[in-house]
Design a protein around this motif. Sequence first.
Motif, PDB file in Angstrom:
ATOM      1  N   THR A   1       0.831  -1.198   0.000  1.00  0.00           N
ATOM      2  CA  THR A   1       0.000   0.000   0.000  1.00  0.00           C
ATOM      3  C   THR A   1       0.866   1.248   0.000  1.00  0.00           C
ATOM      4  O   THR A   1       1.777   1.384   0.823  1.00  0.00           O
ATOM      5  N   LEU A   2       0.585   2.157  -0.931  1.00  0.00           N
ATOM      6  CA  LEU A   2       1.313   3.422  -0.992  1.00  0.00           C
ATOM      7  C   LEU A   2       0.969   4.255   0.239  1.00  0.00           C
ATOM      8  O   LEU A   2      -0.204   4.457   0.559  1.00  0.00           O
ATOM      9  N   VAL A   3       2.000   4.757   0.919  1.00  0.00           N
ATOM     10  CA  VAL A   3       1.818   5.513   2.156  1.00  0.00           C
ATOM     11  C   VAL A   3       2.061   6.994   1.882  1.00  0.00           C
ATOM     12  O   VAL A   3       3.086   7.375   1.316  1.00  0.00           O
ATOM     13  N   ASP A   4       1.116   7.826   2.288  1.00  0.00           N
ATOM     14  CA  ASP A   4       1.216   9.276   2.074  1.00  0.00           C
ATOM     15  C   ASP A   4       2.376   9.875   2.859  1.00  0.00           C
ATOM     16  O   ASP A   4       2.646   9.478   3.993  1.00  0.00           O
ATOM     17  N   THR A   5       3.072  10.839   2.250  1.00  0.00           N
ATOM     18  CA  THR A   5       4.146  11.558   2.941  1.00  0.00           C
ATOM     19  C   THR A   5       3.878  13.052   3.043  1.00  0.00           C
ATOM     20  O   THR A   5       4.671  13.780   3.624  1.00  0.00           O
ATOM     21  N   HIS A   6       2.782  13.526   2.453  1.00  0.00           N
ATOM     22  CA  HIS A   6       2.552  14.974   2.351  1.00  0.00           C
ATOM     23  C   HIS A   6       1.559  15.534   3.366  1.00  0.00           C
ATOM     24  O   HIS A   6       1.627  16.725   3.688  1.00  0.00           O
ATOM     25  N   GLY A   7       0.653  14.728   3.845  1.00  0.00           N
ATOM     26  CA  GLY A   7      -0.300  15.210   4.836  1.00  0.00           C
ATOM     27  C   GLY A   7      -1.077  16.418   4.341  1.00  0.00           C
ATOM     28  O   GLY A   7      -1.596  16.444   3.219  1.00  0.00           O
ATOM     29  N   LEU A   8      -1.133  17.451   5.174  1.00  0.00           N
ATOM     30  CA  LEU A   8      -1.931  18.641   4.864  1.00  0.00           C
ATOM     31  C   LEU A   8      -1.379  19.456   3.696  1.00  0.00           C
ATOM     32  O   LEU A   8      -2.095  20.273   3.115  1.00  0.00           O
ATOM     33  N   TYR A   9      -0.116  19.228   3.329  1.00  0.00           N
ATOM     34  CA  TYR A   9       0.443  19.951   2.177  1.00  0.00           C
ATOM     35  C   TYR A   9      -0.234  19.522   0.871  1.00  0.00           C
ATOM     36  O   TYR A   9      -0.228  20.288  -0.101  1.00  0.00           O
ATOM     37  N   ALA A  10      -0.783  18.332   0.843  1.00  0.00           N
ATOM     38  CA  ALA A  10      -1.512  17.881  -0.349  1.00  0.00           C
ATOM     39  C   ALA A  10      -2.954  18.366  -0.351  1.00  0.00           C
ATOM     40  O   ALA A  10      -3.609  18.370  -1.394  1.00  0.00           O
ATOM     41  N   ILE A  11      -3.442  18.778   0.799  1.00  0.00           N
ATOM     42  CA  ILE A  11      -4.838  19.215   0.935  1.00  0.00           C
ATOM     43  C   ILE A  11      -4.980  20.725   0.774  1.00  0.00           C
ATOM     44  O   ILE A  11      -5.982  21.218   0.232  1.00  0.00           O
ATOM     45  N   ALA A  12      -3.971  21.473   1.198  1.00  0.00           N
ATOM     46  CA  ALA A  12      -4.042  22.937   1.187  1.00  0.00           C
ATOM     47  C   ALA A  12      -4.353  23.530  -0.183  1.00  0.00           C
ATOM     48  O   ALA A  12      -5.163  24.467  -0.279  1.00  0.00           O
ATOM     49  N   PRO A  13      -3.743  23.042  -1.283  1.00  0.00           N
ATOM     50  CA  PRO A  13      -4.069  23.641  -2.588  1.00  0.00           C
ATOM     51  C   PRO A  13      -5.548  23.548  -2.945  1.00  0.00           C
ATOM     52  O   PRO A  13      -6.116  24.484  -3.512  1.00  0.00           O
ATOM     53  N   ARG A  14      -6.192  22.433  -2.589  1.00  0.00           N
ATOM     54  CA  ARG A  14      -7.624  22.321  -2.854  1.00  0.00           C
ATOM     55  C   ARG A  14      -8.412  23.336  -2.021  1.00  0.00           C
ATOM     56  O   ARG A  14      -9.350  23.973  -2.513  1.00  0.00           O
ATOM     57  N   ASP A  15      -8.013  23.504  -0.772  1.00  0.00           N
ATOM     58  CA  ASP A  15      -8.702  24.456   0.097  1.00  0.00           C
ATOM     59  C   ASP A  15      -8.581  25.882  -0.439  1.00  0.00           C
ATOM     60  O   ASP A  15      -9.557  26.641  -0.460  1.00  0.00           O
ATOM     61  N   VAL A  16      -7.367  26.249  -0.854  1.00  0.00           N
ATOM     62  CA  VAL A  16      -7.150  27.596  -1.400  1.00  0.00           C
ATOM     63  C   VAL A  16      -7.947  27.771  -2.688  1.00  0.00           C
ATOM     64  O   VAL A  16      -8.555  28.828  -2.927  1.00  0.00           O
ATOM     65  N   ALA A  17      -7.971  26.741  -3.525  1.00  0.00           N
ATOM     66  CA  ALA A  17      -8.723  26.821  -4.787  1.00  0.00           C
ATOM     67  C   ALA A  17     -10.208  27.042  -4.530  1.00  0.00           C
ATOM     68  O   ALA A  17     -10.862  27.832  -5.229  1.00  0.00           O
ATOM     69  N   ARG A  18     -10.756  26.373  -3.526  1.00  0.00           N
ATOM     70  CA  ARG A  18     -12.167  26.548  -3.197  1.00  0.00           C
ATOM     71  C   ARG A  18     -12.438  27.960  -2.695  1.00  0.00           C
ATOM     72  O   ARG A  18     -13.430  28.581  -3.097  1.00  0.00           O
ATOM     73  N   ARG A  19     -11.583  28.443  -1.823  1.00  0.00           N
ATOM     74  CA  ARG A  19     -11.792  29.792  -1.266  1.00  0.00           C
ATOM     75  C   ARG A  19     -11.697  30.871  -2.331  1.00  0.00           C
ATOM     76  O   ARG A  19     -12.411  31.881  -2.268  1.00  0.00           O
ATOM     77  N   MET A  20     -10.813  30.654  -3.312  1.00  0.00           N
ATOM     78  CA  MET A  20     -10.551  31.692  -4.303  1.00  0.00           C
ATOM     79  C   MET A  20     -11.212  31.399  -5.651  1.00  0.00           C
ATOM     80  O   MET A  20     -10.970  32.127  -6.621  1.00  0.00           O
ATOM     81  N   ASN A  21     -12.061  30.357  -5.700  1.00  0.00           N
ATOM     82  CA  ASN A  21     -12.746  29.997  -6.939  1.00  0.00           C
ATOM     83  C   ASN A  21     -11.746  29.856  -8.083  1.00  0.00           C
ATOM     84  O   ASN A  21     -11.886  30.442  -9.161  1.00  0.00           O
ATOM     85  N   CYS A  22     -10.742  29.026  -7.846  1.00  0.00           N
ATOM     86  CA  CYS A  22      -9.630  28.857  -8.775  1.00  0.00           C
ATOM     87  C   CYS A  22      -9.662  27.453  -9.364  1.00  0.00           C
ATOM     88  O   CYS A  22     -10.107  26.492  -8.718  1.00  0.00           O
ATOM     89  N   HIS A  23      -9.185  27.298 -10.589  1.00  0.00           N
ATOM     90  CA  HIS A  23      -9.035  25.968 -11.178  1.00  0.00           C
ATOM     91  C   HIS A  23      -8.138  25.109 -10.288  1.00  0.00           C
ATOM     92  O   HIS A  23      -7.145  25.592  -9.728  1.00  0.00           O
ATOM     93  N   PHE A  24      -8.463  23.823 -10.198  1.00  0.00           N
ATOM     94  CA  PHE A  24      -7.685  22.914  -9.362  1.00  0.00           C
ATOM     95  C   PHE A  24      -7.558  21.561 -10.045  1.00  0.00           C
ATOM     96  O   PHE A  24      -8.524  21.043 -10.615  1.00  0.00           O
ATOM     97  N   VAL A  25      -6.348  20.999  -9.997  1.00  0.00           N
ATOM     98  CA  VAL A  25      -6.082  19.647 -10.491  1.00  0.00           C
ATOM     99  C   VAL A  25      -5.453  18.855  -9.360  1.00  0.00           C
ATOM    100  O   VAL A  25      -4.430  19.265  -8.795  1.00  0.00           O
ATOM    101  N   ASP A  26      -6.055  17.736  -9.030  1.00  0.00           N
ATOM    102  CA  ASP A  26      -5.584  16.931  -7.901  1.00  0.00           C
ATOM    103  C   ASP A  26      -4.489  15.974  -8.368  1.00  0.00           C
ATOM    104  O   ASP A  26      -4.697  14.767  -8.529  1.00  0.00           O
ATOM    105  N   ALA A  27      -3.296  16.535  -8.569  1.00  0.00           N
ATOM    106  CA  ALA A  27      -2.167  15.727  -9.023  1.00  0.00           C
ATOM    107  C   ALA A  27      -1.765  14.688  -7.989  1.00  0.00           C
ATOM    108  O   ALA A  27      -1.234  13.625  -8.337  1.00  0.00           O
ATOM    109  N   ASN A  28      -2.027  14.962  -6.711  1.00  0.00           N
ATOM    110  CA  ASN A  28      -1.710  13.992  -5.670  1.00  0.00           C
ATOM    111  C   ASN A  28      -2.547  12.727  -5.843  1.00  0.00           C
ATOM    112  O   ASN A  28      -2.031  11.604  -5.793  1.00  0.00           O
ATOM    113  N   ARG A  29      -3.842  12.894  -6.060  1.00  0.00           N
ATOM    114  CA  ARG A  29      -4.709  11.734  -6.262  1.00  0.00           C
ATOM    115  C   ARG A  29      -4.361  11.011  -7.553  1.00  0.00           C
ATOM    116  O   ARG A  29      -4.307   9.766  -7.599  1.00  0.00           O
TER     117      ARG A  29
END
Length: 278
Positions: free
Chosen positions: A179-207
């Motif tokens: 099983t692939l184990v995450d190493t980024h934690g909240l650093y992988a989540i923050a870009p999505r949060d910022v994109a939602r707040r700022m109505n910005c395009h987002f691509v989930d490269a982590n997923r």
Amino acid sequence: MTRNLRHLALLAIALLVLTAFTDHKPTTIFIIGDSTAANKDTTGGKQERGWGMMLQSQFDADYIRVDNHAVNGRSSKSFIDEGHWDKVLEKMQPGDYVIIQFGHNDEKPKADRHTDPGSTFDYNLARFVRETREHGGIPVLMSCVVRRNFFVAAPDNDDDELLRTTTFKDGVKMIEGDTLVDTHGLYAIAPRDVARRMNCHFVDANRITHDLEQGLGREASKQLHMWFLPGQEPSVPEGRQDNTHYNVYGAQRVAALLADALCQEIPVLEKYRVSELP
């Protein structure tokens, strides 16, 4: 109107129509980020590549021009502090796109790179978005790509850049699972949060890269990375175990997947798409 004048007028109209269809300025896609996307030294048969090096091959260069400004070892903080962001802003034209992808080095403890998700990391991402828009550009936030980490417990990783100076025998000796184990934690989540707040395009490269690596599995996923046994690759004769950086094949695979995701997020880009998954 004489016959000659009529011919000249028709020729002028034809030239205007032809110019209207051929005289276009390509739209630029800028990339800002770290070594996972950056341009690499390819002399002497070196195999390391950033996915950003391969993105141009996914789009018609007559209409889309990729300008890769990602830099090895940079975080959102050091990219700004060292003036790399200013250079992008100087070149940006209205209608250009900016892909923003950081995280790997923002995690590091060194003061010149470290940021915190939910605070300084988010602030820097928001600044990239805001200033891109102020210059007439279109920001696209991307989460960071995954590391190939199948270790039962993730090893300490203070500096991914040091992986280039190691050989196969220097690699981390730990038990790997399935099983692939995450190493980024909240650093992988923050870009999505910022994109939602700022109505910005987002691509989930982590997923996207998680699904790629996990789908390939523990052994086959090594084929994406600078992971070579001694004697396997002439450019690294002593081998290497680098689970962060891509080789040629890996960068091509990731660039193709991210290009697909960009076209899904921004459908107008689809008509300029020229390549499929390798």
